[in-house]
Scaffold this motif. Sequence first.
Motif, PDB file in Angstrom:
ATOM      1  N   UNK A  49      22.533  50.088  38.162  1.00 57.86           N
ATOM      2  CA  UNK A  49      23.564  50.109  39.126  1.00 57.86           C
ATOM      3  C   UNK A  49      23.882  48.456  38.833  1.00 57.86           C
ATOM      4  N   UNK A  50      22.787  47.222  39.463  1.00 56.41           N
ATOM      5  CA  UNK A  50      23.181  46.195  39.325  1.00 56.41           C
ATOM      6  C   UNK A  50      23.453  45.449  38.408  1.00 56.41           C
ATOM      7  N   UNK A  51      23.559  45.962  37.552  1.00 61.62           N
ATOM      8  CA  UNK A  51      23.753  45.069  36.450  1.00 61.62           C
ATOM      9  C   UNK A  51      25.493  45.888  35.256  1.00 61.62           C
ATOM     10  N   UNK A  52      25.513  47.134  35.865  1.00 58.17           N
ATOM     11  CA  UNK A  52      26.772  47.776  35.728  1.00 58.17           C
ATOM     12  C   UNK A  52      27.511  46.670  37.100  1.00 58.17           C
ATOM     13  N   UNK A  53      27.705  46.410  38.349  1.00 55.75           N
ATOM     14  CA  UNK A  53      28.502  45.812  39.711  1.00 55.75           C
ATOM     15  C   UNK A  53      28.507  44.500  38.679  1.00 55.75           C
ATOM     16  N   UNK A  54      27.418  43.718  37.652  1.00 52.35           N
ATOM     17  CA  UNK A  54      28.339  42.061  36.588  1.00 52.35           C
ATOM     18  C   UNK A  54      28.296  42.588  36.184  1.00 52.35           C
ATOM     19  N   UNK A  55      28.518  43.251  35.436  1.00 46.74           N
ATOM     20  CA  UNK A  55      29.263  43.286  33.668  1.00 46.74           C
ATOM     21  C   UNK A  55      30.372  43.610  34.385  1.00 46.74           C
ATOM     22  N   UNK A  56      30.993  44.489  35.167  1.00 41.53           N
ATOM     23  CA  UNK A  56      32.291  45.108  35.694  1.00 41.53           C
ATOM     24  C   UNK A  56      33.122  43.915  36.041  1.00 41.53           C
ATOM     25  N   UNK A  57      33.043  42.860  37.116  1.00 41.60           N
ATOM     26  CA  UNK A  57      33.284  42.239  37.680  1.00 41.60           C
ATOM     27  C   UNK A  57      33.382  41.018  36.123  1.00 41.60           C
ATOM     28  N   UNK A  58      32.299  40.820  35.338  1.00 40.97           N
ATOM     29  CA  UNK A  58      32.988  40.001  33.954  1.00 40.97           C
ATOM     30  C   UNK A  58      33.668  41.062  33.260  1.00 40.97           C
ATOM     31  N   UNK A  59      33.968  41.844  33.051  1.00 43.41           N
ATOM     32  CA  UNK A  59      34.987  42.650  32.274  1.00 43.41           C
ATOM     33  C   UNK A  59      36.737  42.287  32.794  1.00 43.41           C
ATOM     34  N   UNK A  60      36.703  41.855  34.012  1.00 39.47           N
ATOM     35  CA  UNK A  60      37.768  42.815  35.192  1.00 39.47           C
ATOM     36  C   UNK A  60      38.438  41.232  34.606  1.00 39.47           C
ATOM     37  N   UNK A  61      37.850  39.684  34.368  1.00 41.76           N
ATOM     38  CA  UNK A  61      38.404  38.430  34.567  1.00 41.76           C
ATOM     39  C   UNK A  61      38.897  38.581  32.938  1.00 41.76           C
ATOM     40  N   UNK A  62      37.543  39.331  31.561  1.00 40.36           N
ATOM     41  CA  UNK A  62      37.379  38.893  30.281  1.00 40.36           C
ATOM     42  C   UNK A  62      39.332  39.858  29.991  1.00 40.36           C
ATOM     43  N   UNK A  63      39.313  40.811  30.805  1.00 42.50           N
ATOM     44  CA  UNK A  63      40.796  41.917  30.764  1.00 42.50           C
ATOM     45  C   UNK A  63      41.861  41.145  30.808  1.00 42.50           C
ATOM     46  N   UNK A  64      41.807  40.598  32.353  1.00 45.54           N
ATOM     47  CA  UNK A  64      43.828  40.129  32.588  1.00 45.54           C
ATOM     48  C   UNK A  64      42.999  38.618  31.588  1.00 45.54           C
ATOM     49  N   UNK A  65      42.693  38.427  31.671  1.00 41.45           N
ATOM     50  CA  UNK A  65      43.133  36.512  30.212  1.00 41.45           C
ATOM     51  C   UNK A  65      42.939  37.381  29.368  1.00 41.45           C
ATOM     52  N   UNK A  66      42.479  38.290  28.761  1.00 40.03           N
ATOM     53  CA  UNK A  66      42.948  37.961  27.058  1.00 40.03           C
ATOM     54  C   UNK A  66      44.295  39.005  27.444  1.00 40.03           C
ATOM     55  N   UNK A  67      44.646  40.188  28.232  1.00 32.69           N
ATOM     56  CA  UNK A  67      45.665  40.539  28.787  1.00 32.69           C
ATOM     57  C   UNK A  67      46.684  39.850  28.717  1.00 32.69           C
ATOM     58  N   UNK A  68      46.858  38.395  29.853  1.00 30.77           N
ATOM     59  CA  UNK A  68      47.994  36.910  30.006  1.00 30.77           C
ATOM     60  C   UNK A  68      47.952  36.714  28.702  1.00 30.77           C
ATOM     61  N   UNK A  69      47.040  36.085  27.909  1.00 33.68           N
ATOM     62  CA  UNK A  69      47.048  35.263  26.542  1.00 33.68           C
ATOM     63  C   UNK A  69      47.897  36.642  25.549  1.00 33.68           C
ATOM     64  N   UNK A  70      47.873  37.662  25.527  1.00 34.01           N
ATOM     65  CA  UNK A  70      48.589  38.189  24.796  1.00 34.01           C
ATOM     66  C   UNK A  70      49.693  38.590  24.992  1.00 34.01           C
ATOM     67  N   UNK A  71      50.427  39.063  26.209  1.00 30.53           N
ATOM     68  CA  UNK A  71      51.708  38.733  26.456  1.00 30.53           C
ATOM     69  C   UNK A  71      52.279  38.129  26.355  1.00 30.53           C
ATOM     70  N   UNK A  72      51.840  36.348  26.453  1.00 29.25           N
ATOM     71  CA  UNK A  72      52.039  35.005  26.309  1.00 29.25           C
ATOM     72  C   UNK A  72      52.795  34.914  24.529  1.00 29.25           C
ATOM     73  N   UNK A  73      52.144  35.577  24.039  1.00 31.07           N
ATOM     74  CA  UNK A  73      52.069  35.423  22.898  1.00 31.07           C
ATOM     75  C   UNK A  73      52.752  35.936  22.371  1.00 31.07           C
ATOM     76  N   UNK A  74      53.331  37.291  22.500  1.00 25.72           N
ATOM     77  CA  UNK A  74      54.600  38.557  21.902  1.00 25.72           C
ATOM     78  C   UNK A  74      55.444  37.933  23.171  1.00 25.72           C
ATOM     79  N   UNK A  75      55.498  37.486  24.183  1.00 26.09           N
ATOM     80  CA  UNK A  75      56.705  36.374  24.483  1.00 26.09           C
ATOM     81  C   UNK A  75      57.002  35.385  23.602  1.00 26.09           C
ATOM     82  N   UNK A  76      56.106  34.904  23.797  1.00 26.80           N
ATOM     83  CA  UNK A  76      56.468  33.491  22.395  1.00 26.80           C
ATOM     84  C   UNK A  76      56.817  33.528  21.563  1.00 26.80           C
ATOM     85  N   UNK A  77      56.510  34.413  20.701  1.00 28.78           N
ATOM     86  CA  UNK A  77      56.345  34.942  19.647  1.00 28.78           C
ATOM     87  C   UNK A  77      58.322  35.546  19.957  1.00 28.78           C
ATOM     88  N   UNK A  78      58.516  36.828  20.289  1.00 34.43           N
ATOM     89  CA  UNK A  78      59.999  36.829  20.807  1.00 34.43           C
ATOM     90  C   UNK A  78      60.850  35.585  21.110  1.00 34.43           C
TER      91      UNK A  78
END
Length: 442
Positions: free
Chosen positions: A194-223
């Motif tokens: 349970x403790x490991x999941x809470x820590x991993x989920x917090x990091x995963x959210x940050x990673x998803x947000x950062x990479x998602x925004x980067x992907x959207x930025x790259x696609x908008x830049x290409x467009x």
Amino acid sequence: MTVTATPPARRERSVSGRVRALAGLALLTLTLLLAAILAGAAGTGSSLRAIGHDAGPQVLATAGLHRQMSEMDALVAETLLLGREYGPQQQADLTTYDQRRLEISESLLRMYRLALDNPVEQRTVESLIEGLGRYERLAARARLLDAQSRHTAGRPPDNVVEAYQAATDLMHRELLPKAYNLTLETGTIVRRAHDAERSATSLARIAVIVTGLLALGCLLGLQSYLAGRFRRVFAPALVVATVLTATGLVAGLVLLDRQSQALEEAKRRGFDSVLTLTRARAISKSMYGDQSRYLLDRFRKDTYEHTFLDKSRTIAAVESTSLPDYQSKLRANFQGLLGSVTGRDRDRLFTVYQGFQQADARMRTMQAEAAIKFWDGELTQAYESYDKVLEELIRRHESDFERFIDGGDGALETLWRWIPAGQAAGGLLVLVGVLPRLREYR
């Protein structure tokens, strides 16, 4: 002043290189977004398996084992106390005893299989199996001596009591503590997951947000680059790829949150509640056994009264100096194992628990023969009413536990099924959007 013009071939290579670079960067960030989502899902999925399907059910099984073993010992005491005129009831108790023995054997075998990768737990289970064999031999000797004495209802001869003392000492001093330690050991696995999941989920959210925004930025830049360089307002394939990426980002975060919430609710409202109430029920069964042992064993009468008080304080903590003091001060604002129960459930539980304690207080004021009849009648009914409420609460929280785990598993299945497909489609659409432009430079 001489102006040198850039050769057309070099200019074309520069434009195509930038398109390739922007497209490659967009594909890279899409891959990173997918990896972040799947890594977070894998971490939460591992915790869901541990709590919902592996260690969690094992912990609950060991908690149930404690109650079954307590009931075995209480049934032996009951058969010794009843006497020959209660022959049918004695036989019913022995039938129940055999059923509990079979259930315990099945539980221990299941625990042994689940503990194949943990030598410490294996040794504990092996020790319990061996110890239960010794207990059954001692209990059988006490029953044999009791049958030979053919005593009436009440305290059996001293040799029967001494034989039972050896059996009950083994159960309460060695076997029940080992069963509880097994619960604690497997419970540690659940807490760590349970403790490991809470820590991993917090990091995963940050990673998803950062990479998602980067992907959207790259696609908008290409467009934007393609629209400016090739005089087109938009490229339909890239627009769809951008929409899929944004959808994947939002859906990934939502599904990760659903998994995490399901796991949190399963742990808090399901697993923790079931474990606490199951332990309370096991201790309550031992308390009921202490009442029959109190009537059975004149040598340890005071000891069994004291252990009954200690267990009562564990179940519902009240400041008191003696058992009569505890029973007179028992109020609905108690703490202890049952202190976490709230609302109408707490009111119901307090009513039946107080009834059980009041019946116990009445029994201890009676003479031996009257006390045994009262114990076999009203007191047993009071205990069964209390135990029934506990059992209903446990089953309800078990259903909550299974429902939350199923919800987390469903979110995980949805994530694994749709997110990779959506991101893969987005990557293909990026290629579809840029390949026609690159062909213009061949």
